[in-house]
Design an enzyme around this catalytic site. Structure first.
Site, short mmCIF file in Angstrom:
data_model
loop_
_atom_site.label_atom_id
_atom_site.label_comp_id
_atom_site.label_asym_id
_atom_site.label_seq_id
_atom_site.Cartn_x
_atom_site.Cartn_y
_atom_site.Cartn_z
N GLY A 28 0.80 -1.23 0.00
CA GLY A 28 0.00 0.00 0.00
C GLY A 28 0.83 1.26 0.00
N GLY A 33 5.54 3.91 -9.13
CA GLY A 33 6.23 2.63 -9.36
C GLY A 33 5.24 1.48 -9.30
CG HIS A 34 3.30 0.48 -5.58
ND1 HIS A 34 3.52 1.55 -4.74
CD2 HIS A 34 3.86 -0.59 -4.98
CE1 HIS A 34 4.19 1.14 -3.69
NE2 HIS A 34 4.42 -0.14 -3.79
#
Ligand code: PAF
Length: 279
Positions: A28, A33-34
């Site tokens: 989370g 990037g995620h």
């Protein structure tokens, strides 16, 4: 996008799905990037599942588990926008119920972050293995910033015969080169300015090296650079090492597989980065 909190519900939802499933496990407090991993999964699969789970067993005693940043609402908006189909947000009790089995890996986790954070990769492998069994993805996506984690997970998948394609997404950087990380939020203004050192080191070794050069010679140059450029009052080195990026071993000479691995404390925040030396 569906938000699912229990394993039972997730399995039920996915049992109807005969299509390819892409999986992006996260803790989370998402950043670009995620999201780039989610977008990659959306492009390559019919269904994308992202998990948000701050895995307690991969944190050491004195690490930041208690203050790990959280913003589920913002994460959900970002995931939905990126085309994610399901976000899985389990409670700790949903994942761990008197867990007695923990996964370990030899050699690959004895160095770099494995050496500096004992038990870390045991925690990562255990949770990723569990999540793989829950989600049963065809492809799973990990960021290059955690390069050692990527190698360790790839080896687990190979050795335990998981039929999952492990994909890597390149490091996404801020404009000045700082690798994006959920932990960057801990940095105050002064620390944020100093944190650019990690990217500068990568740029320095890229400029100073060539294929066939002795690793020792480059390490000496690196040490000189660190002595000149590191301000010990704010920045403390955890490690700066040159390794081969297939087996994470130190080789005698620089090759196209040589990579620099960095971990530094900037104030109290531990940042990592890495990069291929020869581009
Ligand atoms: O890279 C991370 O965020 C975590 O280590 C992971 C892979 C989600 C396991 O908790």
């Amino acid at each position: 996008m569906k938000t699912i909190r229990t394993i039972k519900e997730l399995k039920k939802e996915l049992s109807r799905c005969r299509e390819s499933i892409g999986f992006v496990p996260t803790m989370g407090f998402l950043h670009k990037g995620h999201i780039s991993l989610v977008e990659k999964s959306v492009n390559e699969n019919n269904i994308t599942v992202c998990s948000i789970f701050v895995n307690p067993i991969q944190f050491g005693k004195n690490e930041d588990l208690g203050r790990y940043p959280k913003d589920i609402e913002r994460d959900s908006i970002m995931l939905e926008k990126a085309g994610c189909d399901i976000v899985f947000i389990p409670d700790t009790s949903e994942i761990y119920n008197e867990q007695k089995v923990f996964l370990n890996i030899k050699n690959l986790s004895d160095s770099l972050c494995g050496k500096k954070r004992p038990g870390h990769f045991e925690g990562v492998l255990t949770v990723v293995c569990k999540l793989f069994n829950i989600v049963r993805p065809h492809k799973a996506y990990f960021g290059e910033k955690d390069y050692q984690q990527y190698i360790v997970i790839k080896k687990m998948v190979e050795d335990l015969n998981f039929d999952i394609d492990i994909r890597i997404g390149e490091i996404i950087r801020e404009e000045d080169g700082l690798a994006m990380s959920s932990r960057n939020v801990y940095l105050n203004d002064e620390e944020r300015k100093r944190s650019i050192l990690l990217y500068n080191i990568i740029q320095f070794v890229r400029k100073s090296s060539f294929i066939g050069q002795k690793t020792e010679e480059l390490e000496n140059l690196l040490n000189e650079y660190l002595i000149k450029n590191m301000d010990n009052s704010i920045i403390r080195m955890d490690y700066a090492e040159i390794r081969n990026d297939i087996d994470l071993e130190r080789k005698k000479t620089i090759s196209e597989n040589s990579r620099i691995f960095l971990a530094f404390f900037v104030g109290n925040t531990r940042l990592i980065d890495n990069g291929r030396i020869i581009l």
